[in-house]
Structures are given as structure tokens and as C-alpha cells.
Design a protein around this motif. Structure first.
Motif, PDB file in Angstrom:
ATOM      1  N   GLY A 167      66.955 -25.340   3.748  1.00 22.16           N
ATOM      2  CA  GLY A 167      67.756 -24.379   4.489  1.00 22.16           C
ATOM      3  C   GLY A 167      69.189 -24.450   4.009  1.00 22.16           C
ATOM      4  O   GLY A 167      69.456 -24.322   2.813  1.00 22.16           O
ATOM      5  N   THR A 199      51.500 -25.831   3.672  1.00 23.07           N
ATOM      6  CA  THR A 199      51.888 -24.507   3.199  1.00 23.07           C
ATOM      7  C   THR A 199      51.128 -24.156   1.924  1.00 23.07           C
ATOM      8  O   THR A 199      51.264 -24.858   0.919  1.00 23.07           O
ATOM      9  CB  THR A 199      53.403 -24.444   2.913  1.00 23.07           C
ATOM     10  N   CYS A 240      66.397 -21.806   0.532  1.00 23.22           N
ATOM     11  CA  CYS A 240      64.971 -22.011   0.775  1.00 23.22           C
ATOM     12  C   CYS A 240      64.707 -23.477   1.116  1.00 23.22           C
ATOM     13  O   CYS A 240      65.632 -24.285   1.236  1.00 23.22           O
ATOM     14  CB  CYS A 240      64.143 -21.543  -0.415  1.00 23.22           C
ATOM     15  N   TYR A 241      63.441 -23.824   1.262  1.00 21.80           N
ATOM     16  CA  TYR A 241      63.075 -25.172   1.695  1.00 21.80           C
ATOM     17  C   TYR A 241      62.234 -25.853   0.615  1.00 21.80           C
ATOM     18  O   TYR A 241      61.116 -25.419   0.333  1.00 21.80           O
ATOM     19  CB  TYR A 241      62.289 -25.112   3.011  1.00 21.80           C
ATOM     20  N   SER A 292      70.691 -27.088  12.579  1.00 21.66           N
ATOM     21  CA  SER A 292      69.844 -25.885  12.563  1.00 21.66           C
ATOM     22  C   SER A 292      69.196 -25.613  13.910  1.00 21.66           C
ATOM     23  O   SER A 292      68.686 -24.512  14.148  1.00 21.66           O
ATOM     24  CB  SER A 292      68.746 -26.030  11.499  1.00 21.66           C
ATOM     25  N   ARG A 314      67.874 -21.936  15.927  1.00 20.04           N
ATOM     26  CA  ARG A 314      66.461 -21.774  16.253  1.00 20.04           C
ATOM     27  C   ARG A 314      66.268 -21.460  17.736  1.00 20.04           C
ATOM     28  O   ARG A 314      65.383 -20.676  18.092  1.00 20.04           O
ATOM     29  CB  ARG A 314      65.679 -23.038  15.865  1.00 20.04           C
ATOM     30  N   GLY A 316      58.433 -28.694   9.176  1.00 22.57           N
ATOM     31  CA  GLY A 316      57.866 -27.364   9.420  1.00 22.57           C
ATOM     32  C   GLY A 316      56.451 -27.208   8.930  1.00 22.57           C
ATOM     33  O   GLY A 316      56.025 -26.108   8.569  1.00 22.57           O
ATOM     34  N   GLN A 317      55.680 -28.307   8.915  1.00 18.54           N
ATOM     35  CA  GLN A 317      54.320 -28.277   8.386  1.00 18.54           C
ATOM     36  C   GLN A 317      53.257 -28.531   9.450  1.00 18.54           C
ATOM     37  O   GLN A 317      52.115 -28.853   9.127  1.00 18.54           O
ATOM     38  CB  GLN A 317      54.190 -29.328   7.284  1.00 18.54           C
ATOM     39  N   ARG A 354      57.231 -23.089  11.813  1.00 19.59           N
ATOM     40  CA  ARG A 354      56.613 -23.296  10.502  1.00 19.59           C
ATOM     41  C   ARG A 354      57.610 -22.908   9.422  1.00 19.59           C
ATOM     42  O   ARG A 354      58.294 -21.888   9.508  1.00 19.59           O
ATOM     43  CB  ARG A 354      55.339 -22.455  10.368  1.00 19.59           C
ATOM     44  N   ILE A 355      57.691 -23.729   8.380  1.00 21.91           N
ATOM     45  CA  ILE A 355      58.648 -23.532   7.280  1.00 21.91           C
ATOM     46  C   ILE A 355      57.871 -23.379   5.978  1.00 21.91           C
ATOM     47  O   ILE A 355      56.952 -24.158   5.709  1.00 21.91           O
ATOM     48  CB  ILE A 355      59.623 -24.727   7.191  1.00 21.91           C
ATOM     49  N   LEU A 363      57.595 -24.480   2.995  1.00 25.04           N
ATOM     50  CA  LEU A 363      58.030 -25.568   2.121  1.00 25.04           C
ATOM     51  C   LEU A 363      57.411 -25.398   0.739  1.00 25.04           C
ATOM     52  O   LEU A 363      56.204 -25.209   0.609  1.00 25.04           O
ATOM     53  CB  LEU A 363      57.610 -26.902   2.732  1.00 25.04           C
TER      54      LEU A 363
END
Length: 462
Positions: free
Chosen positions: A101, A164, A226-227, A360, A364, A419-420, A449-450, A452
Motif C-alpha cells: 500500500g 491470492t 500495490c501490495y 491504514s 479502512r 489480507g490473505q 482481502r488484499i 498480494l
């Protein structure tokens, strides 16, 4: 057990991240059959021989020497287990920084970890992995990352699967047919109005070394928020290009004419790195769908010409490339595919990692339309803390839970922080136990959820 700051004109420079090194003395740990110690330069010939034998595939001398040329490489990044004078187990750690992020995080990658067959099942691998994790933390990393085909070994030692999906595959003919059909449809729609300009045919050609800065610019443009993307220095880019673990790099230009040497930085508007029909990395200037499509057309044409059948896409989970593959009759590559190499992660200190990303949480909360103050406790059994968000700040209160909290393991918390984790599914499987319904809803907001994605280009075998 075996498992295999940049200089760009006209772009914002990332502030280099400084690792907090804590190592004071050389690492030396005992395994069940020998000492675990860092390697030295004199060990390289024996290590090369070991890797070729353990992974049952000859490691080319040129590829091994390229590893030594990596700008961040040190012989002590390798840990060895010896039985007498013989190397019986080996691992290599690569320290990197990733974008998470708006944060930059120090991470360590584990690669080339293996034990010779005669000493497997004696706890050597487990002891070596413990030493590796200690080395990663001493090097200042907050997260460990590895790719493996035997995730069960690492899972019982606290490593978590990245859930992901980042790969998809389809036939080269099918993708090309879909893209050409789409292009013809766009041309027909534009032809209805005579004022519309015809679609531009871009110049797609092979990349030249003097265009390094252009690729750096496009990569930075695409990965700035991005992540998981690696923060590549100019030296790292040079190493990647000189190593040539890829087959081709294609670039897209607006004009077919020759461009001046200094003008290539913005004349190149997209690039693609390809190896054996696998699109390892494809990135374009923002909003340039036409560039992405024409690069992919060229790749598919060349794959067909070499009589290969399929094209595999390796890209961020939300990349449009995956949608193109699915529309072409392809599919996402399932993480449950037998023998598939998967990515696993481990957060070494969940509380410290939470501090890293706490800035962050407020956004959120706003995105989920929750009200302030927003509170959620985390109960790990041996450790507990509470996240408290108000409109101006986020605090972590050690030793406190509050009324609404989650009970889970450190491994599940690692997945939440990265975020998984599918929270609803984890609750059904009792991997997460919320104290209240509010705790469940707050967790959904704080730990979305990210997508990644760790780029594969940096670790391609040459």
C-alpha cells in the motif's frame, strides 16, 4: 526435503527504507546432526555441487555465478549444515523491500532450501528453517516469503499460504482470436463516426539495453501503491537484465520511427517479459488498454510460431490480463493443483507488523462506513492487544482486549494482516472465534482481502 532506489528522470523518487539490523555476532546454531553456520566465499564450489545433486537438475555455472553478482548478495546469506566436512543441508536468504500500500516493508525471501536424502526425517530441515527465521529477523525483516511445492512442511511450522490467485492460462490461438475479434469490433464501432480517428497500430519490438530507464519508469508507475511488489533499485534492474533469465522483453512505442536516445523514457509506453510462453511481467502506461492488448497479441503470435500451445499469465490478481484469459476460454490456475509452486509467508512479530500498517486502519474504517471510535481486540492466547481507531489516530493497547475481540492463532493473524484470510470461512472453520457480531464486522473492515503479488521476474531460474 527440497524446495526450490531507482534513478528515473521525471518520476518521484522513493525514499530508501533503512533496515534495523540487530545481529551482533555470527549466527551459529546446533541441528540434530551438526552445526548451522553462515557460508563463506570459499564454500561456493561445494554449494554449487550440493544444489545440483539435491535438486536433481544441473545448476549451470553461469546461473550460480549470476547469483553471486546480485548487488545485495553476501556469502553469509547462505546457511549450511555440515556433518563433518560434508554439506548436508543448505538455504539462501534474499533481503528485499516491498511496497505494501503506502508503506514500504523489509522482507526476506527463502530459496534453495534442501537436505540430502540420507539426512531427511531427522529434524535437520526443521532446525535449519528455525535458523533461517532467526537470520531474517536479525537482518531487520518483518515478513518471510518463500515459494515451494511442499507447503505442508512449512505450514506446520507457522508459515501461511498466500491465497491470492496470480496465474491464469489459455490457448495462444484462443487469446489471439479473442483479441483480434475485439479489435475488429472496436474498429467497426469507430468507423460509424467519420470524425473518429482510426485505432493506432503500435510499434512492438524487442527491448534494447539503453531503454532501461523507460522500463523502470513504467514499473514504478504500476507498483507505487500495490501490495507485494519489489522495490527495485537501478542496480537491481541492471542485474535482472544482465542475468537474462527471460527469453524476450517486448516494448511498445507510439511511433515506428527511430527515437532519440534520451527520448525513449516516455516514448516507450509498455513492456512485457516472457519466458517459455509465460508472461512473467506485463505493464503499460495508465489507461492504455490498447498497449496491453497489442503486446499480448505479439506474444501469442510468437508463441504460435514456436509451436507452443498455451500462454500463462503471471500478474496481480486484479490485472485485466486475467480477464482477457478467462474471456478467451482459459482458467485461473488453482492453488490446489498438485505439484504447483505456491507462495507462503510468515509474519515474525504480528504486534510489530500491526504497528507498521496501523496508519491504514482509519481509511479502512471510513471505506466500510463504520463509526469512530472503532475498536477490536486480538487474543493470541499468550499475547493480546487492542486496535483503537479514532478520527485522528490509531493506537495499539498492549494487554487489553475490550468487549469485541477475535481469538485466533498467530498464523491466522498473519493471514489477516496480509489480507490473505477469508474471515467468514475462517469463522465457520473455527480458526477465528469472534466474541461478538460487532467483532466479526469490524474484522471485515480492518482486514479486507488484499491482492498480494510478489513478482516472479526477480527469482526466475536462468
Amino acid at each position: 526435503m527440497a524446495s526450490m532506489g531507482s534513478r528515473v528522470a521525471g518520476t518521484e523518487q522513493r525514499k530508501p527504507l533503512v533496515r534495523q539490523l540487530t545481529q551482533k555476532t555470527p549466527l551459529e546454531i546446533n541441528s540434530p546432526v551438526g552445526k548451522i553456520m553462515p557460508a563463506c566465499a570459499g564454500d561456493h564450489p561445494a554449494i554449487h555441487h550440493f544444489l545440483s545433486n539435491v535438486f536433481k537438475a544441473p545448476v549451470a555455472a553461469a546461473d550460480f555465478n549470476n547469483q553471486l553478482d546480485n548487488p545485495t548478495y553476501e556469502p553469509s546469506n547462505r546457511l549450511l549444515v555440515r556433518h563433518g566436512s560434508i554439506i548436508i543441508a543448505h538455504s539462501r536468504v534474499i533481503d528485499r523491500e516491498i511496497q505494501f500500500g503506502d508503506q514500504q516493508l523489509p522482507v526476506s525471501y527463502l530459496t534453495e532450501m534442501g537436505t540430502i536424502p540420507e539426512f531427511r526425517g531427522h529434524g535437520v530441515g526443521t532446525a535449519l528453517l528455525g535458523a533461517v527465521e532467526q537470520q531474517m529477523q536479525l537482518n531487520g525483516s518483518t515478513v518471510g516469503v518463500l515459494r515451494t511445492t511442499i507447503p505442508h512442511f512449512y505450514a506446520h511450522l507457522g508459515w501461511s499460504l498466500c491465497t491470492t490467485p496470480v496465474k491464469s492460462v489459455a490457448g495462444a490461438h484462443e487469446i489471439l482470436s479473442h483479441l483480434i475479434g475485439k479489435q475488429r469490433q472496436q474498429e467497426a464501432e469507430r468507423a460509424v463516426n467519420p470524425l473518429n480517428e482510426p485505432l493506432k497500430q503500435l510499434n512492438i519490438r524487442l527491448w534494447r539495453h539503453v531503454e532501461q530507464d523507460a522500463l523502470m519508469r513504467i514499473y514504478q508507475l504500476n507498483t507505487g501503491s500495490c501490495y507485494g511488489a519489489h522495490i527495485r533499485t537501478e542496480a537491481a534492474w541492471r542485474w535482472l537484465f544482465n542475468r537474462r533469465a527471460f527469453d524476450q522483453i517486448y516494448v511498445a512505442l507510439e511511433s515506428s520511427e527511430k527515437i532519440a536516445l534520451g527520448a525513449s523514457l516516455h516514448s516507450i509506453i509498455g513492456y512485457a517479459v516472457v519466458k517459455s510462453g509465460r508472461v512473467v511481467e506485463l505493464m503499460v502506461d495508465q489507461g492504455r488498454t490498447d498497449v496491453r492488448n497489442q503486446l499480448l497479441q505479439r506474444i501469442c503470435s510468437d508463441v504460435i510460431e514456436h509451436q507452443d500451445k498455451h500462454v500463462t499469465i503471471d500478474a496481480q490478481a486484479d490485472d485485466v490480463l486475467h480477464k482477457i484469459v478467462l474471456q478467451s476460454g482459459g482458467e485461473r490456475v488453482s492453488l490446489a493443483t498438485p505439484g504447483l509452486e505456491v507462495t507462503m509467508v510468515k509474519v515474525f512479530d504480528p504486534l510489530e507488523f500491526t504497528r507498521h500498517i496501523r496508519s491504514s486502519f482509519r481509511q479502512r474504517v471510513r471505506d466500510a462506513n463504520l463509526s469512530f471510535p472503532c475498536e477490536l481486540g486480538i487474543n493470541l492466547g499468550t499475547e493480546r492487544f487492542q486496535i483503537v481507531c479514532n478520527q485522528r489516530s490509531t493506537r495499539l493497547l498492549h494487554g487489553k482486549l475490550g468487549r469485541s475481540y477475535l481469538s485466533c492463532s498467530a498464523g491466522v493473524l498473519s493471514q489477516l494482516l496480509l489480507g490473505q484470510c477469508n474471515i467468514s470461512q475462517a469463522i465457520k472453520q473455527e480458526q477465528i472465534i469472534p466474541s461478538t457480531q460487532i467483532a466479526s464486522e469490524t474484522a471485515q473492515a480492518l482486514f479486507p482481502r488484499i491482492p498480494l503479488w510478489f513478482p516472479s521476474l526477480d527469482d526466475l531460474p536462468a
